[in-house]
Design a protein around this motif. Structure first.
Motif, PDB file in Angstrom:
ATOM      1  N   GLY A 168     -47.378  88.063   6.102  1.00 22.69           N
ATOM      2  CA  GLY A 168     -47.134  89.364   6.721  1.00 22.69           C
ATOM      3  C   GLY A 168     -48.395  90.029   7.223  1.00 22.69           C
ATOM      4  O   GLY A 168     -48.351  90.873   8.117  1.00 22.69           O
ATOM      5  N   SER A 169     -49.543  89.658   6.603  1.00 22.06           N
ATOM      6  CA  SER A 169     -50.799  90.301   6.995  1.00 22.06           C
ATOM      7  C   SER A 169     -51.441  89.661   8.213  1.00 22.06           C
ATOM      8  O   SER A 169     -52.444  90.158   8.734  1.00 22.06           O
ATOM      9  N   LYS A 170     -50.872  88.546   8.662  1.00 25.70           N
ATOM     10  CA  LYS A 170     -51.413  87.902   9.855  1.00 25.70           C
ATOM     11  C   LYS A 170     -51.077  88.747  11.080  1.00 25.70           C
ATOM     12  O   LYS A 170     -49.974  89.284  11.201  1.00 25.70           O
ATOM     13  N   LEU A 171     -52.024  88.842  11.961  1.00 25.61           N
ATOM     14  CA  LEU A 171     -51.819  89.633  13.162  1.00 25.61           C
ATOM     15  C   LEU A 171     -51.018  88.841  14.191  1.00 25.61           C
ATOM     16  O   LEU A 171     -51.226  87.639  14.356  1.00 25.61           O
ATOM     17  N   SER A 172     -50.114  89.521  14.840  1.00 25.89           N
ATOM     18  CA  SER A 172     -49.305  88.895  15.892  1.00 25.89           C
ATOM     19  C   SER A 172     -49.932  89.167  17.250  1.00 25.89           C
ATOM     20  O   SER A 172     -50.276  90.323  17.574  1.00 25.89           O
ATOM     21  N   VAL A 173     -50.117  88.094  18.023  1.00 25.37           N
ATOM     22  CA  VAL A 173     -50.651  88.213  19.381  1.00 25.37           C
ATOM     23  C   VAL A 173     -49.484  88.040  20.347  1.00 25.37           C
ATOM     24  O   VAL A 173     -48.822  87.002  20.361  1.00 25.37           O
ATOM     25  N   LEU A 174     -49.213  89.065  21.150  1.00 27.80           N
ATOM     26  CA  LEU A 174     -48.024  89.098  22.004  1.00 27.80           C
ATOM     27  C   LEU A 174     -48.412  89.285  23.475  1.00 27.80           C
ATOM     28  O   LEU A 174     -49.552  89.669  23.805  1.00 27.80           O
ATOM     29  N   ASN A 175     -47.425  89.045  24.319  1.00 24.33           N
ATOM     30  CA  ASN A 175     -47.524  89.375  25.751  1.00 24.33           C
ATOM     31  C   ASN A 175     -48.767  88.784  26.416  1.00 24.33           C
ATOM     32  O   ASN A 175     -49.468  89.464  27.196  1.00 24.33           O
ATOM     33  N   THR A 176     -49.071  87.560  26.099  1.00 29.90           N
ATOM     34  CA  THR A 176     -50.225  86.917  26.714  1.00 29.90           C
ATOM     35  C   THR A 176     -49.920  86.611  28.184  1.00 29.90           C
ATOM     36  O   THR A 176     -48.912  85.977  28.510  1.00 29.90           O
ATOM     37  N   LYS A 177     -50.810  87.060  29.050  1.00 25.75           N
ATOM     38  CA  LYS A 177     -50.629  86.865  30.486  1.00 25.75           C
ATOM     39  C   LYS A 177     -51.954  86.480  31.134  1.00 25.75           C
ATOM     40  O   LYS A 177     -53.022  86.890  30.660  1.00 25.75           O
ATOM     41  N   THR A 178     -51.860  85.746  32.239  1.00 28.89           N
ATOM     42  CA  THR A 178     -53.055  85.387  33.002  1.00 28.89           C
ATOM     43  C   THR A 178     -52.706  85.447  34.499  1.00 28.89           C
ATOM     44  O   THR A 178     -51.680  84.931  34.931  1.00 28.89           O
ATOM     45  N   SER A 179     -53.601  86.059  35.262  1.00 29.48           N
ATOM     46  CA  SER A 179     -53.430  86.147  36.720  1.00 29.48           C
ATOM     47  C   SER A 179     -54.768  85.907  37.400  1.00 29.48           C
ATOM     48  O   SER A 179     -55.840  86.124  36.813  1.00 29.48           O
TER      49      SER A 179
END
Length: 292
Positions: free
Chosen positions: A165-176
């Motif tokens: 639960g303490s792990k950070l979530s990385v979301l919405n990764t985008k590249t342009s």
């Protein structure tokens, strides 16, 4: 011619002598018989007394044997007393005369035996109490161990849950891809020939139980020709290593953070690009895009 009167006198004398001898013989025989009976009585008495003493000794030995078989801490002392009884039995078997002297020794041994057996019985009772207490303690310890094992299991599961639960979530990764104007303005493009910079962005989600502080992420950008773009530096994590394009450090305070980094370049190849984001050597997010 003999005188009849003299003959009668001689006959009477002979008869008198024979009578005296007969009486003497009877007296002797009676005395001999009496002495024999006395000896026989004394011998019988002696044998009966010997058997009685021997029986008492045998009972003593049997009592000691039974006590020794219980194997208590008094066994050595009991064996010593039992050996004394056996030695006295051997001595009694060899004796021919008065056995009354053995009676006092037997009585002393019987008294000693009663004392030792009483002590041995008391010791068994104490051992029984200790055994019961030990068994109860073992049961309690066993139950405590099981309870502790359950608690340890629950704590391990809780620790895993907390860690997860303490792990950070990385979301919405985008590249342009962007074309950089001389004015500094960036114009998004999907043409490889026009691209001057790749903009990588992602979101670190809010997490109240995570540890706050600086967080470093390694960003890996791989082009259509399977080349790692950017710095192409390699970081080691134990037995694992990672070649990355750039790394970014974020100050995290348990709230949502938006991260955006530029990766300058030129002569970008046409095709599909893959972007991987790592927390140390753990892949936490990925995406892809294409340039034509």
């Amino acid at each position: 011619m003999e005188n009849p009167k003299n003959n009668n006198s001689s006959l009477k004398a002979v008869i008198a002598v024979l009578a005296v001898l007969l009486i003497g013989s009877l007296v002797y025989i009676f005395k001999l018989s009496s002495d024999t009976e006395v000896v026989k009585t004394e011998l019988t008495t002696t044998l009966t007394e010997k058997e009685s003493v021997m029986k008492d000794l045998q009972e003593l030995k049997a009592t000691y044997d039974a006590a020794i078989a219980e194997n208590t801490s008094m066994s050595d002392e009991l064996i010593q007393e039992r050996d004394k009884v056996v030695a006295l039995m051997d001595d009694l078997n060899k004796s021919k005369g008065d056995v009354s002297k053995y009676r006092s020794q037997v009585q002393a041994m019987q008294s000693k035996m009663k004392t030792l057996v009483a002590e041995n019985d008391e010791l068994k009772k104490q051992n029984g109490v200790l055994t019961t207490q030990r068994d109860s303690t073992i049961v309690v310890l066993g139950e405590s161990k099981k309870y502790n094992e359950v608690l340890v299991g629950q704590n391990e599961e809780l620790a895993k849950t907390v860690e997860k639960g303490s792990k950070l979530s990385v979301l919405n990764t985008k590249t342009s891809a962007y074309k950089l104007k001389s004015s500094g303005k960036q114009i998004e493009t999907d043409k490889a020939s026009r691209a001057d910079v790749l903009k990588v962005s992602f979101t670190i989600a809010e997490n109240q139980i995570a540890k706050s502080g600086d967080k470093t992420y390694y960003v890996q950008v791989i082009d259509a020709k399977n080349n790692v773009l950017g710095e192409k530096k390699t970081e080691s994590f134990g037995d694992n290593s990672l070649t990355y394009s750039f790394k970014t450090t974020v100050k995290y305070e348990n709230k949502t953070v938006q991260v955006s980094e530029d990766l300058p370049g030129k002569d970008f190849a046409k095709g599909t690009y893959f972007i991987n984001i790592f927390d140390n050597d753990e892949l936490v997010s990925k995406t892809s895009f294409s340039l034509r």
